[in-house]
Enzyme design. Sequence first.
Site, PDB file in Angstrom:
ATOM      1  N   HIS A   1       1.949  42.320  25.377  1.00  0.00           N
ATOM      2  CA  HIS A   1       2.385  43.000  26.597  1.00  0.00           C
ATOM      3  C   HIS A   1       2.343  44.532  26.431  1.00  0.00           C
ATOM      4  O   HIS A   1       3.371  45.206  26.527  1.00  0.00           O
ATOM      5  CB  HIS A   1       3.798  42.531  26.987  1.00  0.00           C
ATOM      6  CG  HIS A   1       4.127  42.798  28.442  1.00  0.00           C
ATOM      7  ND1 HIS A   1       4.937  41.980  29.192  1.00  0.00           N
ATOM      8  CD2 HIS A   1       3.768  43.807  29.279  1.00  0.00           C
ATOM      9  CE1 HIS A   1       5.059  42.468  30.418  1.00  0.00           C
ATOM     10  NE2 HIS A   1       4.356  43.584  30.491  1.00  0.00           N
TER      11      HIS A   1
ATOM     12  N   ARG B   1      -3.206  37.140  49.779  1.00  0.00           N
ATOM     13  CA  ARG B   1      -2.849  36.394  50.996  1.00  0.00           C
ATOM     14  C   ARG B   1      -3.457  37.053  52.224  1.00  0.00           C
ATOM     15  O   ARG B   1      -3.873  36.377  53.168  1.00  0.00           O
ATOM     16  CB  ARG B   1      -1.322  36.293  51.110  1.00  0.00           C
ATOM     17  CG  ARG B   1      -0.718  35.370  50.059  1.00  0.00           C
ATOM     18  CD  ARG B   1       0.750  35.565  49.929  1.00  0.00           C
ATOM     19  NE  ARG B   1       1.080  36.938  49.550  1.00  0.00           N
ATOM     20  CZ  ARG B   1       2.300  37.404  49.357  1.00  0.00           C
ATOM     21  NH1 ARG B   1       3.337  36.601  49.520  1.00  0.00           N
ATOM     22  NH2 ARG B   1       2.496  38.655  49.007  1.00  0.00           N
TER      23      ARG B   1
ATOM     24  N   ARG C   1       1.581  38.346  35.026  1.00  0.00           N
ATOM     25  CA  ARG C   1       2.755  37.737  34.408  1.00  0.00           C
ATOM     26  C   ARG C   1       2.374  36.374  33.834  1.00  0.00           C
ATOM     27  O   ARG C   1       1.621  35.617  34.483  1.00  0.00           O
ATOM     28  CB  ARG C   1       3.880  37.550  35.444  1.00  0.00           C
ATOM     29  CG  ARG C   1       4.621  38.824  35.826  1.00  0.00           C
ATOM     30  CD  ARG C   1       5.530  39.323  34.717  1.00  0.00           C
ATOM     31  NE  ARG C   1       6.297  40.520  35.078  1.00  0.00           N
ATOM     32  CZ  ARG C   1       5.952  41.771  34.762  1.00  0.00           C
ATOM     33  NH1 ARG C   1       4.863  42.033  34.101  1.00  0.00           N
ATOM     34  NH2 ARG C   1       6.731  42.792  35.117  1.00  0.00           N
TER      35      ARG C   1
ATOM     36  N   LEU D   1      -5.146  42.029  44.608  1.00  0.00           N
ATOM     37  CA  LEU D   1      -5.879  43.303  44.707  1.00  0.00           C
ATOM     38  C   LEU D   1      -4.937  44.361  45.287  1.00  0.00           C
ATOM     39  O   LEU D   1      -5.195  44.946  46.328  1.00  0.00           O
ATOM     40  CB  LEU D   1      -7.136  43.154  45.566  1.00  0.00           C
ATOM     41  CG  LEU D   1      -8.184  44.241  45.321  1.00  0.00           C
ATOM     42  CD1 LEU D   1      -8.911  44.028  44.000  1.00  0.00           C
ATOM     43  CD2 LEU D   1      -9.196  44.302  46.461  1.00  0.00           C
ATOM     44  N   GLY D   2      -3.825  44.565  44.580  1.00  0.00           N
ATOM     45  CA  GLY D   2      -2.871  45.601  44.985  1.00  0.00           C
ATOM     46  C   GLY D   2      -3.219  46.903  44.294  1.00  0.00           C
ATOM     47  O   GLY D   2      -4.389  47.197  44.046  1.00  0.00           O
ATOM     48  N   ARG D   3      -2.173  47.664  43.955  1.00  0.00           N
ATOM     49  CA  ARG D   3      -2.396  48.980  43.333  1.00  0.00           C
ATOM     50  C   ARG D   3      -3.223  48.845  42.049  1.00  0.00           C
ATOM     51  O   ARG D   3      -4.187  49.581  41.842  1.00  0.00           O
ATOM     52  CB  ARG D   3      -1.035  49.638  43.018  1.00  0.00           C
ATOM     53  CG  ARG D   3      -0.255  50.045  44.265  1.00  0.00           C
ATOM     54  CD  ARG D   3       1.165  50.418  43.900  1.00  0.00           C
ATOM     55  NE  ARG D   3       1.901  49.255  43.446  1.00  0.00           N
ATOM     56  CZ  ARG D   3       3.012  48.772  44.034  1.00  0.00           C
ATOM     57  NH1 ARG D   3       3.517  49.396  45.075  1.00  0.00           N
ATOM     58  NH2 ARG D   3       3.622  47.708  43.558  1.00  0.00           N
ATOM     59  N   ILE D   4      -2.837  47.917  41.174  1.00  0.00           N
ATOM     60  CA  ILE D   4      -3.533  47.797  39.886  1.00  0.00           C
ATOM     61  C   ILE D   4      -4.845  47.034  40.051  1.00  0.00           C
ATOM     62  O   ILE D   4      -5.877  47.418  39.497  1.00  0.00           O
ATOM     63  CB  ILE D   4      -2.624  47.109  38.841  1.00  0.00           C
ATOM     64  CG1 ILE D   4      -1.345  47.933  38.632  1.00  0.00           C
ATOM     65  CG2 ILE D   4      -3.362  46.927  37.526  1.00  0.00           C
ATOM     66  CD1 ILE D   4      -0.260  47.229  37.825  1.00  0.00           C
TER      67      ILE D   4
ATOM     68  N   GLU E   1       8.283  35.656  26.926  1.00  0.00           N
ATOM     69  CA  GLU E   1       8.091  36.730  25.941  1.00  0.00           C
ATOM     70  C   GLU E   1       9.386  37.014  25.173  1.00  0.00           C
ATOM     71  O   GLU E   1      10.461  36.952  25.773  1.00  0.00           O
ATOM     72  CB  GLU E   1       7.617  37.995  26.663  1.00  0.00           C
ATOM     73  CG  GLU E   1       6.252  37.788  27.296  1.00  0.00           C
ATOM     74  CD  GLU E   1       5.790  38.993  28.121  1.00  0.00           C
ATOM     75  OE1 GLU E   1       6.507  40.013  28.168  1.00  0.00           O
ATOM     76  OE2 GLU E   1       4.709  38.899  28.715  1.00  0.00           O
TER      77      GLU E   1
ATOM     78  N   ASP F   1      -2.326  39.304  27.980  1.00  0.00           N
ATOM     79  CA  ASP F   1      -1.393  40.387  27.605  1.00  0.00           C
ATOM     80  C   ASP F   1       0.048  39.987  27.897  1.00  0.00           C
ATOM     81  O   ASP F   1       0.973  40.656  27.449  1.00  0.00           O
ATOM     82  CB  ASP F   1      -1.743  41.657  28.409  1.00  0.00           C
ATOM     83  CG  ASP F   1      -0.820  42.827  28.096  1.00  0.00           C
ATOM     84  OD1 ASP F   1      -0.686  43.174  26.906  1.00  0.00           O
ATOM     85  OD2 ASP F   1      -0.208  43.383  29.040  1.00  0.00           O
TER      86      ASP F   1
END
Length: 322
Positions: free
Chosen positions: A280, A176, A233, A153-156, A262, A257
């Site tokens: 992606h 964490r 990722r 649950l960071g920026r994105i 890749e 995605d």
Amino acid sequence: MSDNRIAVLVPGKIHPRVLETLKGHFDIVALDRSESPKVDAETAARVRGVAVSGGYDAVWMDAFPNIEVIANFGVGYDGIDVGHAASKGIVVTNTPDVLNDEVADTAIALLLNTLRQFPQAETWLREGRWVKEGAFPLSPFSMKGRRVGIYGLGRIGLEIARRLEPFKVKIGYHTRSPRDSLPYDYYSTLKEMAESVDTLISIVPKTLETHKVINAEILSALGPQGVFINVGRGWSVDDDALIAALGNGTLGAAGLDVFYDEPNVPAGYLSLPNVSLLPHVASASVPTRNAMADLVADNIIAWFTNGNVLTPVPETPVKSKG
Ligand code: NAP
Ligand code: 8YV
């Protein structure tokens, strides 16, 4: 090439806008990324900055003894050997925040596509099957009433959570460290979260700790009505376990995605009807990629103008050039 302009290395392909902007300020040293760096000692010594998309390892850092800054095109900087950069006093930058909205929008779109099978429904129409065979089959899953767990649950991740609120789903997250003052349920382990939700969205970085953590145990905890979405990722997923779970009904559906290697996508996914696959593209709109390109160039310009950068990664020190 002029002798008094700073030289910036661009190894391999990068967004054209990065090159256009940098050319106005620096000499560009463009090299093929296929092998080890092939450059004469004089040019190598003139390179003080690097703009890169995709990765930059210790060999390439050591080949240019005067690098001060490496600007990565992308918020995820797992392709850059930041430990080596830090040991050499090189500042590494990435492109945070400018892509949050685009990636969060894609996560929601991918979730809806996976639940409601919209890509398959469009194919049904385009192939004339609506006329010949009638209505597209009902989607087995719906967004309604879902319990969604966001892994990261960071920026994105936070933007994904905010977009989920109007869907009236239950929202939880695992990181964490819990975040302050948020109306979402915190789970201290991924397993505990997977046992409590039916929808898992992964948006964690590629680190040693996140390797193949979406495994058979986590997928089984999500259950036959469960859905897994990955916009972080591919590194975080045990593909064999996911393909098996989708194939035998242990998990209901998945939307991906990002992939482990890749652009190679395991053949097992391609034959499954209950997985929605994207190449992606989460940040891949013209406006967002332009904003990322500008941030790459602006970091390098700021370093050589003010002795500072706009968006350093936490692992590398921002030494002021004074
Ligand atoms: P961020 O702001 O650094 O957020 C990362 C989140 O992951 C944090 O909440 C962090 O919380 C959590 N996290 C990290 N390690 C963890 C672990 N071992 N266990 C549990 N939680 C962990 O990064 P961001 O800007 O949101 O970007 C996240 C990642 O998304 C990028 O690194 C990139 O790999 C990926 N990404 C993909 C696309 C795409 O095109 N599909 C586009 C952009 C980004 P704690 O530190 O508290 O654990
Ligand atoms: C890009 C990404 O596709 O920012 C990231 O971490 O994964 C994406 O925005 C990539 O970095 C550029 O190729």
